[in-house]
Design a protein around this motif. Structure first.
Motif, mmCIF file in Angstrom:
data_model
loop_
_atom_site.group_PDB
_atom_site.id
_atom_site.type_symbol
_atom_site.label_atom_id
_atom_site.label_comp_id
_atom_site.label_asym_id
_atom_site.label_seq_id
_atom_site.Cartn_x
_atom_site.Cartn_y
_atom_site.Cartn_z
ATOM 1 N N GLY A 32 0.803 -1.216 0.000
ATOM 2 C CA GLY A 32 0.000 0.000 0.000
ATOM 3 C C GLY A 32 0.837 1.266 0.000
ATOM 4 O O GLY A 32 0.552 2.209 -0.748
ATOM 5 N N VAL A 33 1.883 1.302 0.825
ATOM 6 C CA VAL A 33 2.741 2.488 0.901
ATOM 7 C C VAL A 33 3.466 2.701 -0.422
ATOM 8 O O VAL A 33 3.558 3.825 -0.935
ATOM 9 C CB VAL A 33 3.751 2.338 2.055
ATOM 10 N N HIS A 34 3.969 1.610 -0.989
ATOM 11 C CA HIS A 34 4.687 1.714 -2.257
ATOM 12 C C HIS A 34 3.773 2.219 -3.378
ATOM 13 O O HIS A 34 4.151 3.101 -4.156
ATOM 14 C CB HIS A 34 5.269 0.350 -2.636
ATOM 15 N N LEU A 35 2.569 1.680 -3.465
ATOM 16 C CA LEU A 35 1.666 2.057 -4.554
ATOM 17 C C LEU A 35 1.148 3.481 -4.386
ATOM 18 O O LEU A 35 0.924 4.179 -5.378
ATOM 19 C CB LEU A 35 0.508 1.061 -4.633
ATOM 20 N N LYS A 36 0.970 3.917 -3.157
ATOM 21 C CA LYS A 36 0.564 5.308 -2.935
ATOM 22 C C LYS A 36 1.655 6.261 -3.412
ATOM 23 O O LYS A 36 1.369 7.278 -4.072
ATOM 24 C CB LYS A 36 0.276 5.531 -1.445
ATOM 25 N N ALA A 37 2.911 5.944 -3.097
ATOM 26 C CA ALA A 37 4.025 6.790 -3.533
ATOM 27 C C ALA A 37 4.179 6.755 -5.049
ATOM 28 O O ALA A 37 4.456 7.779 -5.686
ATOM 29 C CB ALA A 37 5.321 6.331 -2.850
ATOM 30 N N THR A 38 3.989 5.574 -5.639
ATOM 31 C CA THR A 38 4.108 5.454 -7.096
ATOM 32 C C THR A 38 3.011 6.239 -7.794
ATOM 33 O O THR A 38 3.251 6.911 -8.814
ATOM 34 C CB THR A 38 4.033 3.979 -7.511
ATOM 35 N N ALA A 39 1.794 6.180 -7.264
ATOM 36 C CA ALA A 39 0.690 6.946 -7.849
ATOM 37 C C ALA A 39 0.991 8.442 -7.800
ATOM 38 O O ALA A 39 0.667 9.178 -8.746
ATOM 39 C CB ALA A 39 -0.607 6.635 -7.113
ATOM 40 N N ALA A 40 1.619 8.898 -6.727
ATOM 41 C CA ALA A 40 1.988 10.314 -6.628
ATOM 42 C C ALA A 40 3.031 10.682 -7.683
ATOM 43 O O ALA A 40 2.984 11.772 -8.271
ATOM 44 C CB ALA A 40 2.524 10.612 -5.226
ATOM 45 N N LYS A 41 3.967 9.762 -7.946
ATOM 46 C CA LYS A 41 4.971 10.007 -8.990
ATOM 47 C C LYS A 41 4.311 10.114 -10.364
ATOM 48 O O LYS A 41 4.649 10.987 -11.167
ATOM 49 C CB LYS A 41 5.999 8.877 -9.005
#
Length: 288
Positions: A32-41
């Motif tokens: 979840g943390v990784h995908l949230k950061a990736t979506a922001a990128k």
């Protein structure tokens, strides 16, 4: 309480969210943390894409599509076979939907399954399935690092479904299926079952939909006419952004009306984008 681990007398730094090869890991491996950061990128890169995609001016379809694939999709799909089963993939998909809106010029109310058709890019989950299948095929080689885990059935007998290795995770095509062919056929199958208005004009998905070589302004207008979602007067009046919802001819200006209006009505074929339609798109002062 932090776990205390020492190696050769030296304390190893404790972190709740370790990062390995660019992937942020959490305790339950939900990503979840990784995908949230990736979506922001991806959203940040969409801002760069937006600079190229004005509605009245803007880069060509090919430039926007290539830029989106290079900037947004490359980031969004990094290591996707690892996290594609996560419940948080929707965060990535939302950002990629914005990328496709920029390519096609569609507004936010446009149905989601229209966006891949008009941007010439497979739906995000199909692209992830294709990448997973490619990795699966490479892992069948005996010298591949994942080969042992791939063929070992005992490896995932006690694991949660979302933690299963690649062989158990991929339930789509047979392992020997060509990944590109599978993705194309799956996309066609889904679109053939769609009831969207756009199917009357684009019956089969392809990387370069008819009309994509038009100037940016004409391309945007064409897509909003074909999808039936744009700044039509009746719609703008309904949401309070116009004083009235009437066309110049006196009738309500709906998507269907614009196609048949005796005053501003569309000339030519929206499916084949013939010369009459190109001339009409170039000459009309209709702004959707």
């Amino acid at each position: 309480m932090e776990l205390q681990v020492r190696l050769k007398g030296r304390a190893i730094t404790f972190t709740r969210l370790p990062k390995y090869l660019g992937i942020t890991l959490d305790r339950s491996l939900t990503y979840g943390v990784h995908l949230k950061a990736t979506a922001a990128k991806v959203s940040a890169r969409n801002s760069l894409l937006r600079k190229l995609a004005g509605c009245q001016w803007g880069a060509s379809f090919d430039v926007l599509r290539s830029s989106a694939l290079a900037l947004c999709y490359s980031c969004a799909e990094y290591c996707s076979p690892i996290w594609m089963q996560s419940a948080h993939t929707k965060k990535i998909d939302i950002a990629l939907h914005d990328s496709m809106r920029l390519i096609s010029g569609c507004i936010r109310s446009t149905p989601i399954d229209n966006l891949p058709i008009l941007s010439g890019i497979e739906p995000p989950d199909i692209r992830r399935g294709k990448l997973s299948l490619r990795l699966h095929q490479r892992a069948t080689a005996t010298d591949h690092l994942l080969h042992g885990k791939l063929v070992s059935g005992a490896f995932y007998k006690r694991r949660l479904k979302s933690r299963n290795p690649l062989s158990a995770r991929h339930h789509g095509p047979a392992p020997e299926t060509d990944a590109d062919i599978w993705a194309t056929n799956e996309w066609k199958r889904r679109w053939s079952q769609s009831s969207q208005q756009l199917r009357a004009y684009i019956g089969e998905p392809r990387p370069h939909p008819a009309g994509c070589d038009l100037p940016r302004r004409d391309w945007v207008l064409l897509n909003r006419l074909r999808s039936g979602h744009g700044r039509f007067a009746a719609f703008m009046h309904r949401i309070g952004l116009a004083n009235h919802g009437f066309c110049r001819c006196g009738d309500l200006q709906t998507p269907t009306h614009v196609l048949e209006c005796p005053v501003i009505g569309v000339r030519g074929d929206l499916a084949t984008v013939d010369k009459d339609l190109c001339d009409w798109l170039r000459e009309t002062d209709l702004r959707l």
